[in-house]
Design an enzyme around this catalytic site. Structure first.
Site, PDB file in Angstrom:
ATOM      1  N   SER A 162      48.235  17.413 -10.158  1.00  0.00           N
ATOM      2  CA  SER A 162      47.996  18.337 -11.263  1.00  0.00           C
ATOM      3  C   SER A 162      47.543  19.691 -10.733  1.00  0.00           C
ATOM      4  CB  SER A 162      46.941  17.748 -12.216  1.00  0.00           C
ATOM      5  OG  SER A 162      45.803  17.286 -11.507  1.00  0.00           O
ATOM      6  N   GLU A 165      45.388  23.415 -11.884  1.00  0.00           N
ATOM      7  CA  GLU A 165      44.424  23.990 -12.823  1.00  0.00           C
ATOM      8  C   GLU A 165      44.562  25.509 -12.889  1.00  0.00           C
ATOM      9  OE1 GLU A 165      40.576  22.226 -13.235  1.00  0.00           O
ATOM     10  OE2 GLU A 165      39.623  24.158 -12.778  1.00  0.00           O
ATOM     11  N   ASP A 181      28.518  25.375 -17.961  1.00  0.00           N
ATOM     12  CA  ASP A 181      27.435  26.196 -17.419  1.00  0.00           C
ATOM     13  C   ASP A 181      26.596  26.754 -18.557  1.00  0.00           C
ATOM     14  OD1 ASP A 181      28.307  25.807 -14.824  1.00  0.00           O
ATOM     15  OD2 ASP A 181      29.715  27.487 -14.955  1.00  0.00           O
ATOM     16  N   PHE A 214      32.006  31.992  -3.829  1.00  0.00           N
ATOM     17  CA  PHE A 214      32.223  30.974  -4.853  1.00  0.00           C
ATOM     18  C   PHE A 214      31.603  29.647  -4.415  1.00  0.00           C
ATOM     19  CE2 PHE A 214      35.351  28.353  -7.458  1.00  0.00           C
ATOM     20  CZ  PHE A 214      34.747  28.673  -8.652  1.00  0.00           C
ATOM     21  N   HIS A 258      44.346  17.254  -7.254  1.00  0.00           N
ATOM     22  CA  HIS A 258      44.240  18.230  -8.342  1.00  0.00           C
ATOM     23  C   HIS A 258      44.011  19.593  -7.698  1.00  0.00           C
ATOM     24  CE1 HIS A 258      43.237  19.736 -12.386  1.00  0.00           C
ATOM     25  NE2 HIS A 258      42.206  20.357 -11.841  1.00  0.00           N
TER      26      HIS A 258
END
Length: 281
Positions: A8, A10, A102, A210, A260
């Protein structure tokens, strides 16, 4: 596409028309590889939530790849969540990624009627029965706000017990941490598939920022090699592609139930790894 393994990609919803058009072009390119599904990230409240909804419906309806919206409970009421669930159900969406989300700046834990992801999983099951395949998040290197590995592991167990069908992990660059997490989860009775989340390496400074923010560890030897390349993006990308491909090979050889890819709305970095692995199309 895959009976034994699932693959998959995202995306994140964009703020501009140009960005959205680029996202759709990337999605069409990735659709040619017949992934099992796309997913789309989510921001609580207002226009961000609407962008997720619109993007999901377009990817699912026009690009023709089953698309799973992220759904977070922080900051949203049960009525708002119920409305979104009904909208997705009516549109034929069959998969949801259920997250705590978040905390918005300045909001305490009391924002929203549901506080934790396991409560959101229970709510989705109560509202929609077995209509949705529910994904939850897993953190092999521990959620950055967790008090300990043990606490975080038990939080994951609660999500699985609440009715999750499978899990997607935060990205990582050490296969060992993934295998250890899965082993511990299995010992605690979790049987759902736990799919590794894969982050291609294309820009070291952005990746470092990040990763520091979300608690993903970049092993020291990888950091040092990336730092040594300085501004040489071609070398950074070639090295990153090799490192992540080799990790994915080890994950799949070790029994991971799929991959993913966190695309950051780009096709080439994920597809380079896909093609190196000779994944099915």
């Amino acid at each position: 596409m895959s009976q034994e393994r699932r693959y998959s990609f995202e995306f994140f919803p964009t703020k501009t028309d140009a960005g959205h058009e680029k996202l759709l072009n990337v999605a069409r390119q990735l659709a040619g590889y017949n992934p099992d599904f796309f997913s789309c990230t989510y921001g609580a409240g207002g226009s961000t939530r609407d962008r997720t909804l619109n993007t999901v419906l377009q990817l699912d309806g026009e690009v023709k790849v089953p698309t799973a919206p992220h759904l977070s409970c922080v900051g949203d009421s049960k009525a708002e969540l119920r409305q979104l669930l009904n909208t997705y159900k009516d549109a034929g969406i069959r998969r949801i990624v259920a997250l705590r989300g978040d905390l918005p700046s300045g909001m305490g834990m009391a924002s929203g009627e549901l506080r934790y992801a396991n409560e959101l999983v229970e709510f989705i099951r109560d509202e929609t029965g077995a209509h949705f395949h529910i994904e939850v998040a897993a953190y092999p290197e521990v959620h950055p706000q967790a008090r300990s590995f043990e606490d975080d592991l038990h939080n994951f167990v609660r999500k699985a017990q609440a009715g999750a069908d499978s899990a997607i992990t935060q990205y990582f660059f050490s296969a060992d941490c993934y295998f250890y997490f899965v082993e511990r989860a299995r010992k605690l009775g979790v049987e759902i598939p736990i799919v590794p989340g894969i982050m291609p390496i294309t820009n070291y400074s952005k990746l470092a920022r990040f990763s520091d923010a979300c608690g993903a560890e970049i092993p020291r030897w990888i950091r040092k090699q990336l730092e040594a390349y300085g501004d040489d993006l071609a070398s950074i990308q070639a090295f990153g592609e090799q490192v992540v491909t080799e990790m994915c090979e080890r994950l799949l050889d070790g029994g991971a139930p799929g991959l993913h890819f966190y695309t950051l709305n780009q096709a080439e970095p994920s597809l380079a790894i896909w093609n190196n692995l000779k994944l099915p199309r």
